[in-house]
Motif scaffolding. Structure first.
Motif, PDB file in Angstrom:
ATOM      1  N   LEU A 200       0.998  -1.216  -0.128  1.00  0.00           N
ATOM      2  CA  LEU A 200      -0.206  -0.105  -0.070  1.00  0.00           C
ATOM      3  C   LEU A 200       0.841   1.129   0.094  1.00  0.00           C
ATOM      4  O   LEU A 200       1.660   1.499   1.067  1.00  0.00           O
ATOM      5  CB  LEU A 200      -1.118   0.144   1.308  1.00  0.00           C
ATOM      6  N   VAL A 201       0.987   1.954  -0.937  1.00  0.00           N
ATOM      7  CA  VAL A 201       1.707   3.127  -1.451  1.00  0.00           C
ATOM      8  C   VAL A 201       0.999   4.401  -1.480  1.00  0.00           C
ATOM      9  O   VAL A 201      -0.097   4.450  -2.140  1.00  0.00           O
ATOM     10  CB  VAL A 201       2.571   2.723  -2.551  1.00  0.00           C
ATOM     11  N   ILE A 202       1.348   5.465  -0.833  1.00  0.00           N
ATOM     12  CA  ILE A 202       0.878   6.741  -0.805  1.00  0.00           C
ATOM     13  C   ILE A 202       1.883   7.719  -1.478  1.00  0.00           C
ATOM     14  O   ILE A 202       3.059   7.494  -1.301  1.00  0.00           O
ATOM     15  CB  ILE A 202       0.582   7.343   0.452  1.00  0.00           C
ATOM     16  N   GLY A 203       1.378   8.460  -2.351  1.00  0.00           N
ATOM     17  CA  GLY A 203       2.268   9.334  -3.217  1.00  0.00           C
ATOM     18  C   GLY A 203       1.495  10.064  -4.491  1.00  0.00           C
ATOM     19  O   GLY A 203       0.417   9.505  -4.563  1.00  0.00           O
ATOM     20  N   GLU A 204       2.120  10.657  -5.121  1.00  0.00           N
ATOM     21  CA  GLU A 204       1.869  11.382  -6.552  1.00  0.00           C
ATOM     22  C   GLU A 204       1.857  10.268  -7.282  1.00  0.00           C
ATOM     23  O   GLU A 204       2.803   9.553  -7.494  1.00  0.00           O
ATOM     24  CB  GLU A 204       2.452  12.651  -6.675  1.00  0.00           C
ATOM     25  N   ARG A 205       0.758  10.336  -8.332  1.00  0.00           N
ATOM     26  CA  ARG A 205       0.797   9.429  -9.283  1.00  0.00           C
ATOM     27  C   ARG A 205       2.122   9.233 -10.214  1.00  0.00           C
ATOM     28  O   ARG A 205       2.450   8.200 -10.505  1.00  0.00           O
ATOM     29  CB  ARG A 205      -0.496   9.856 -10.392  1.00  0.00           C
ATOM     30  N   LYS A 206       2.603  10.359 -10.613  1.00  0.00           N
ATOM     31  CA  LYS A 206       3.626  10.172 -11.476  1.00  0.00           C
ATOM     32  C   LYS A 206       4.970   9.583 -10.794  1.00  0.00           C
ATOM     33  O   LYS A 206       5.739   8.771 -11.210  1.00  0.00           O
ATOM     34  CB  LYS A 206       4.086  11.495 -12.065  1.00  0.00           C
ATOM     35  N   ASN A 207       5.177   9.928  -9.334  1.00  0.00           N
ATOM     36  CA  ASN A 207       5.984   9.118  -8.761  1.00  0.00           C
ATOM     37  C   ASN A 207       5.762   7.974  -8.295  1.00  0.00           C
ATOM     38  O   ASN A 207       6.757   7.052  -8.788  1.00  0.00           O
ATOM     39  CB  ASN A 207       6.159   9.978  -7.389  1.00  0.00           C
ATOM     40  N   VAL A 208       4.573   7.342  -8.150  1.00  0.00           N
ATOM     41  CA  VAL A 208       4.157   5.900  -7.930  1.00  0.00           C
ATOM     42  C   VAL A 208       4.419   5.222  -9.415  1.00  0.00           C
ATOM     43  O   VAL A 208       5.003   4.301  -9.337  1.00  0.00           O
ATOM     44  CB  VAL A 208       2.965   5.733  -7.379  1.00  0.00           C
ATOM     45  N   GLN A 209       4.223   5.866 -10.545  1.00  0.00           N
ATOM     46  CA  GLN A 209       4.495   5.189 -11.694  1.00  0.00           C
ATOM     47  C   GLN A 209       6.096   5.166 -12.053  1.00  0.00           C
ATOM     48  O   GLN A 209       6.431   3.987 -12.763  1.00  0.00           O
ATOM     49  CB  GLN A 209       3.763   6.154 -13.020  1.00  0.00           C
ATOM     50  N   LYS A 210       6.625   6.024 -11.655  1.00  0.00           N
ATOM     51  CA  LYS A 210       8.235   5.666 -11.787  1.00  0.00           C
ATOM     52  C   LYS A 210       8.797   4.650 -10.961  1.00  0.00           C
ATOM     53  O   LYS A 210       9.434   3.886 -11.240  1.00  0.00           O
ATOM     54  CB  LYS A 210       8.793   7.074 -11.532  1.00  0.00           C
TER      55      LYS A 210
END
Length: 214
Positions: A200-210
């Protein structure tokens, strides 16, 4: 929230009313349709049949005594808008209204709604995000930038600790929990990941995608 008044108990309103009752909230259900009131009555504290645009009827309910007023009328936007404006005028502390599109959302916010629920759009975003990638299993949008994602752990993470991966520093995302063998655990920096884990990860979409290469 300890108490709620829910206006319009179609499918959405009924689900909200039942769930809030399960969470031990005092729930008053309002609908102009007698059959809907009869159906929801066993699940709520109180229920009334009436026109939510009628000033005297709504004033008699004491909407200002409830912690939140949720307007889930779906068959008439004019009725929804009038009801939203009226309950705010009568002193409702927090008004949450249902919108079917962006234009409705803007009008509701301008006419008394403190918050707007947009179930069709929210469901579409969730389904699209979930099924657009085999890595993303589910997600919850917290705002326009930050979300919580349920992610499959990459194979290259196998046997590496969170300290070794250091994804917070590298990608500015945080793993807040790990599902392992159907159990949810709060990970420590020395916890070694496995390729069968779900993070379960929290963060901005672009950062999670990277971070997860999706």
């Amino acid at each position: 929230m300890d108490s709620a008044i829910i206006i319009g108990v179609g499918q959405l309103g009924a689900h909200i009313a039942k769930r809030m009752s399960e969470l031990r909230c005092e729930v008053m259900a309002i609908d102009i349709n007698e059959d809907r009131i009869n159906e929801i009555l066993p699940y709520v504290t109180h229920a009334q049949i009436g026109d939510s645009t009628n000033y005297d009827f709504m004033k008699a309910l004491g909407v200002s005594n409830y912690d939140v007023c949720i307007v889930t009328i779906s068959n008439s936007f004019q009725t929804s808008l009038e009801t939203t404006s009226l309950v705010k005028e009568l002193g409702a502390k927090v008004v949450v209204s249902r919108a079917a599109n962006d234009v409705q959302m803007k009008f509701l916010l301008r006419n008394g709604a403190d918050d707007v629920i947009y179930p069709e759009k929210q469901t579409a975003m969730r389904v699209a995000t979930k099924y657009a990638s085999k890595t993303i299993l589910d997600y919850i949008e917290l705002d326009s930038n930050i979300s919580i994602y349920e992610m499959k752990v990459p194979k290259e993470w196998n046997a590496k600790t969170l300290m070794q991966l250091d994804i917070r520093k590298k990608f500015n995302v945080n793993i807040i929990a790990v599902k392992r063998d159907s159990h949810m655990v709060i990970p420590s920096p020395t916890m070694a990941m496995t390729s069968d884990d779900i993070a379960l990860v929290i963060g901005e979409r672009k950062n999670v995608q990277k971070c997860f290469k999706v």
